[in-house]
Write an enzyme that holds these catalytic residues in place. Sequence first.
Site, mmCIF file in Angstrom:
data_model
loop_
_atom_site.group_PDB
_atom_site.id
_atom_site.type_symbol
_atom_site.label_atom_id
_atom_site.label_comp_id
_atom_site.label_asym_id
_atom_site.label_seq_id
_atom_site.Cartn_x
_atom_site.Cartn_y
_atom_site.Cartn_z
ATOM 1 N N HIS A 119 2.529 0.860 -10.136
ATOM 2 C CA HIS A 119 3.602 -0.422 -10.060
ATOM 3 C C HIS A 119 5.118 0.437 -9.931
ATOM 4 C CE1 HIS A 119 5.943 -3.646 -11.657
ATOM 5 N NE2 HIS A 119 4.761 -4.393 -11.492
ATOM 6 N N HIS A 141 5.088 -3.741 -3.958
ATOM 7 C CA HIS A 141 5.847 -2.983 -5.213
ATOM 8 C C HIS A 141 4.477 -2.555 -6.009
ATOM 9 C CE1 HIS A 141 4.797 -6.752 -6.997
ATOM 10 N NE2 HIS A 141 4.937 -6.055 -8.206
#
Length: 154
Positions: A77, A63
């Site tokens: 992110h 992620h």
Amino acid sequence: MGLFSKKIQIKAPINGKLIDITEVKDEAFSSKALGDGMAIVPSEGKVYAPVDGEIITMIDTNHAIGLLSGGVEILIHIGMDTVKLGGKYFKAHVKEGDKVKAGTLLIEFEKEEVEKEYDITSPIIMSNYGELKSLTKTDPREVSTGDIIMTAVK
């Protein structure tokens, strides 16, 4: 600019709506505690390299990813608290140590599934912001991958 300054143009890694980092609904990002930058509310689940560089961090849940280009450290992110998904809905196409060109597909994620549970606003921050001479941001707008969103001078 000094003799040894490097100017790095950071391109949008994701298609979507570009916003300033201070608009992100997560204090760690909006307060710039992790670095300065911008964020994108994705319109699709693909993340591309924003620069030519090297993958220096690939979080095992896929992620988040860190790149290094000309001494500038860029962290992408995907979403807020998405680490809690444990990698579900995320697929990495690169690994740490890989050299990439701007536009290389880095990560794919199932946007519709992720946004059922989490805010998918995705910060793009200069994690070594304190070492930069300057960071110029473009105005918030709809962006496509490849559009220049920031220029960092190291």
